[in-house]
Motif scaffolding. Structure first.
Motif, short mmCIF file in Angstrom:
data_model
loop_
_atom_site.label_atom_id
_atom_site.label_comp_id
_atom_site.label_asym_id
_atom_site.label_seq_id
_atom_site.Cartn_x
_atom_site.Cartn_y
_atom_site.Cartn_z
N PHE B 11 74.18 -38.89 -23.06
CA PHE B 11 74.08 -39.44 -24.41
C PHE B 11 75.17 -38.84 -25.29
O PHE B 11 75.60 -37.71 -25.08
CB PHE B 11 72.71 -39.12 -25.02
N VAL B 19 74.84 -34.88 -24.53
CA VAL B 19 73.73 -34.38 -23.71
C VAL B 19 73.77 -35.05 -22.35
O VAL B 19 73.76 -36.27 -22.26
CB VAL B 19 72.36 -34.74 -24.35
N ALA B 21 71.65 -36.00 -19.87
CA ALA B 21 70.20 -36.12 -19.71
C ALA B 21 69.80 -36.27 -18.24
O ALA B 21 68.79 -35.73 -17.82
CB ALA B 21 69.67 -37.29 -20.53
N THR B 40 60.87 -28.39 -18.17
CA THR B 40 60.90 -27.90 -19.55
C THR B 40 61.20 -29.03 -20.52
O THR B 40 61.63 -30.11 -20.12
CB THR B 40 61.99 -26.82 -19.71
N ASN B 41 61.00 -28.76 -21.79
CA ASN B 41 61.34 -29.74 -22.83
C ASN B 41 62.81 -30.10 -22.75
O ASN B 41 63.65 -29.21 -22.64
CB ASN B 41 61.07 -29.14 -24.22
N GLY B 42 63.09 -31.38 -22.78
CA GLY B 42 64.48 -31.80 -22.76
C GLY B 42 65.11 -31.75 -21.39
O GLY B 42 66.32 -31.89 -21.24
N SER B 43 64.31 -31.60 -20.35
CA SER B 43 64.87 -31.50 -19.00
C SER B 43 65.21 -32.87 -18.42
O SER B 43 65.82 -32.96 -17.36
CB SER B 43 63.89 -30.77 -18.08
N GLY B 44 64.79 -33.95 -19.11
CA GLY B 44 65.16 -35.28 -18.64
C GLY B 44 64.02 -36.08 -18.04
O GLY B 44 64.24 -37.12 -17.42
N LYS B 45 62.77 -35.61 -18.24
CA LYS B 45 61.62 -36.30 -17.65
C LYS B 45 61.48 -37.71 -18.22
O LYS B 45 61.40 -38.70 -17.47
CB LYS B 45 60.34 -35.50 -17.88
N SER B 46 61.44 -37.79 -19.55
CA SER B 46 61.32 -39.11 -20.17
C SER B 46 62.55 -39.95 -19.86
O SER B 46 62.45 -41.16 -19.63
CB SER B 46 61.16 -38.99 -21.68
N ALA B 47 63.71 -39.30 -19.88
CA ALA B 47 64.95 -40.03 -19.60
C ALA B 47 64.88 -40.68 -18.22
O ALA B 47 65.31 -41.83 -18.04
CB ALA B 47 66.15 -39.09 -19.70
N1 LIG Z 1 68.19 -41.98 -26.82
C1 LIG Z 1 68.72 -40.71 -26.78
N2 LIG Z 1 69.81 -40.41 -27.50
C2 LIG Z 1 70.33 -39.17 -27.46
N3 LIG Z 1 69.83 -38.18 -26.73
C3 LIG Z 1 68.74 -38.42 -25.98
C4 LIG Z 1 68.11 -39.70 -25.98
N4 LIG Z 1 67.05 -39.66 -25.14
C5 LIG Z 1 67.01 -38.40 -24.66
N5 LIG Z 1 68.01 -37.66 -25.15
C6 LIG Z 1 68.32 -36.26 -24.81
O1 LIG Z 1 68.27 -36.14 -23.42
C7 LIG Z 1 67.64 -34.94 -23.03
C8 LIG Z 1 66.45 -35.23 -22.16
O2 LIG Z 1 65.45 -35.81 -22.96
P1 LIG Z 1 64.02 -36.24 -22.44
O3 LIG Z 1 64.15 -36.92 -21.14
O4 LIG Z 1 63.35 -36.98 -23.53
O5 LIG Z 1 63.31 -34.82 -22.26
P2 LIG Z 1 61.86 -34.52 -21.72
O6 LIG Z 1 62.05 -33.91 -20.38
O7 LIG Z 1 61.29 -33.52 -22.69
O8 LIG Z 1 61.08 -35.77 -21.69
C9 LIG Z 1 67.25 -34.23 -24.31
O9 LIG Z 1 68.23 -33.26 -24.60
C10 LIG Z 1 67.25 -35.31 -25.34
O10 LIG Z 1 67.61 -34.82 -26.60
#
Ligand SMILES: Nc1ncnc2c1ncn2[C@@H]1O[C@H](COP(=O)(O)OP(=O)(O)O)[C@@H](O)[C@H]1O
Ligand SMILES: [Mg+2]
Lengths: 312, 270
Positions: B11, B19, B21, B40-47
């Protein structure tokens, strides 16, 4: 009496405008200024065709099509080209000013001696009431021609209301409402939200164009300036309508928008009768919409403060 | 079933906020498998989940699901194959529409919406029956706006909607994290029921070590956009996972997890 009937008819005609604004502003939270241009577009397209002898029903239907095109363009600018929603509307509205002048060839087209939908309504009236010039309605003398236009307008708006209601309860219409309510959800359920916005704005501006076409035929002319500020009229009507019905159900909101539009016109007529300068009308309408938009939030905050004070 | 081949996503490329991701993720998930994902938080799980759902397009790599190359499909097209439940209970439902209207939107997931009457009588009977299974009494409130429901109720409804039409893949993204413990337990119970009844393939991100240990037949750990740990389901492995989870929890608490400690963890525990 003629004045009262007149404002009722205009209120009914402009309720299509209100329904259009309801779709863009309330369903999609899209402040769509295209309305100002597509209102005039409907008037200009239908007026030019009517003076050239086209059947007024067909002319009005084509006005609808032109309105949908204008709305789709705004929708495409917003969704495909990622132009901010206000700006997308402003661009199309501005462009439509030139388009409308091109279509009309001049800034004003009179329709006084042409066959319009009003002519149709009047001839239905004289068919029913024969040679009578005026009839007695609850003790008031009303011109048959006024009366037949009023009844025809009511029926027409009724038909539009029912069609819209049915549409919003179909699968497509339900998906459209959901897009405005939660577009993240509707995407996750497989709906192309961008397409919904384009379709919604097309429908909205199509209705607004019909409203413009009907108003031109009723007042007997189309004018390139006639759409300026109509978005605020529509908003005022929607807000009044919501206050009147106090419900979020689709059917009630549609009824509310029509009632709001009629009531708004009556209020305007009364204000003008009491000596309001017509030039001040738009200022006062804008102030009214402003108050109606901020009042609910203000009341909430006041209530919260009181509750906090009571709890403290 | 799901094949992810070397996908990456960065991103804000080329800015100070860049980032990474997802960094070269490879993953193959078998049909009927339930994969829990921690990190951990921000490790890319949701991504990772969002890249599969099509919320954004990946920079490189390929994704195929149920035999189809979906890498370039827009989100709404992928939704025909995927059910997605989010962390925020507000994300999955339309608050101003009734429960029945929300459900009807889910009935046609992935299909074209036509001009047929939405709330057909035959459907509303179906709604009653399946909503009754949630055990929340919502079958009597089908006409109430969803906005009047509690977070737990909304999440239960979202779960039902995501699986109304059996999805090829169910994505659960910390779907109990925003709920009170009682509702969370209920949602987990419902998830288990639905997943086993429909024999679904699932990717579940979870914030709860207990859920990660207990649920699913496979566990992934993500760190800085990479899969740093991947265990399958035998009993033996599970005990070691528990140790690892304990350790991970500790590290997460102190927020010390960096590339080296992860590497160390991997060497020590696997
Ligand atoms: N749409 C986006 N735009 C910019 N940065 C993003 C976006 N989605 C996720 N990120 C960044 O990507 C990294 C992984 O995010 P995410 O997958 O949401 O973490 P988590 O593991 O907590 O779910 C984080 O640093 C987050 O800030
Ligand atoms: Mg997350």
């Amino acid at each position: 009496m003629t004045l009262l009937v007149g404002s009722l008819v205009i209120g009914l005609i402009l309720s299509l405008l209100a329904l259009g604004i309801f779709i863009s502003f309330r369903i999609f939270h899209f402040p769509d200024i295209t309305a100002d241009g597509s209102f005039t577009l409907g008037a200009s397209v239908s007026a030019v065709m009517i003076v050239n002898g086209v059947n007024p029903l067909l002319a009005t239907a084509i006005a609808f099509v032109f309105g949908t095109i204008a709305g789709s363009i705004t929708g495409i600018l917003n969704t495909k080209f990622k132009i901010n929603n206000l700006l997308a509307g402003i661009l199309v509205m501005t462009a439509l000013y030139s388009v409308n002048l091109r279509i009309m060839g001049k800034s004003n087209i009179p329709l006084l001696f042409d066959i319009t939908l009003m002519t149709y309504a009047e001839s239905i009236g004289s068919f029913i009431f024969g040679r009578l010039d005026s009839i007695n309605l609850f003790g008031w003398q009303v011109y048959v021609s006024d009366f037949s236009i009023l009844i025809s307008a009511s029926i027409l708006i009724g038909i539009f209301g029912v069609i819209l209601y049915v549409f919003f309860r179909t699968n497509l219409g339900t998906a459209m409402r959901a897009t405005g309510d939660n577009d993240q959800m509707i995407r996750a359920l497989g709906v192309n939200a961008e397409y919904m916005v384009i379709l919604g704005l097309a429908l909205s501006n199509g209705l607004i164009a019909i409203s413009g076409a009907l108003l031109a035929q009723y007042q007997g002319f189309a004018d390139v300036q006639m759409g300026i500020g109509v978005i605020v009229w529509g908003l005022a009507s929607v807000i009044i309508g919501e206050a009147l019905v106090g419900s979020r159900l689709v059917g009630m909101i549609i009824i509310g928008a029509v009632m709001g539009s009629v009531l708004f016109r009556l209020l305007v007529a009364i204000a003008l009768r009491m000596g309001l300068n017509p030039n001040d009308l738009k200022l006062i309408t804008a102030a009214f919409v402003f108050i109606a938009l901020v009042l609910p939030g203000l009341l909430d905050r006041l209530k919260n403060k009181r509750e906090k004070a009571a709890n403290a | 079933m799901l094949e992810i081949d070397n996908i990456s996503k960065t991103f804000n490329t080329g800015t100070a906020n860049e980032v990474r991701a997802l960094v070269g993720i490879n993953l193959v998930v078998d049909k009927g498998s339930w994969v829990s994902i921690i990190g951990t938080n921000g490790s890319g799980k949701s991504a990772l989940l969002n890249s599969i759902a099509g919320t954004f397009m990946v920079d490189s790599g390929e994704i195929s699901l149920a035999g189809q190359q979906i890498t370039n499909w827009p989100k709404h097209k992928r939704a025909g194959l995927i059910g997605h439940v989010f962390q925020n209970p507000f994300t999955g439902t339309a608050p101003n529409m009734s429960i029945a209207e929300n459900l009807v939107l889910a009935v046609y997931r992935g299909q074209k919406r036509g001009l047929g009457w939405a709330l057909k009588h035959s459907l509303t009977n179906d709604f009653k029956n399946r909503v009754r299974h949630l055990g929340l009494g919502l079958e009597y409130r089908l006409d109430s706006p969803v906005g009047t429901l509690s977070g737990g109720q909304r999440q239960a409804l979202t779960l039902l909607m995501a699986t109304w039409v059996k999805p090829k893949l169910l994505l659960l993204d910390e779907h109990t994290a925003a709920l009170d413990p009682k509702s969370a337990t209920l949602i987990i119970k419902l998830s288990e029921e639905i997943i086993s009844r429909q024999n679904l393939t699932v990717l579940m991100v979870t914030h709860s070590m207990e859920q990660a240990a207990k649920l699913g037949d496979r566990l992934l750990m993500l760190h800085q956009g990479k899969i740093i740990h991947d265990v399958g389901g035998s009993e033996k492995k599970r005990t070691r996972v528990n140790e690892l989870l304990f350790r991970f929890d500790e590290l997460r608490g102190r927020d010390q997890m960096d590339e080296n400690t992860a590497e160390m963890l991997r060497r020590n525990y696997i």
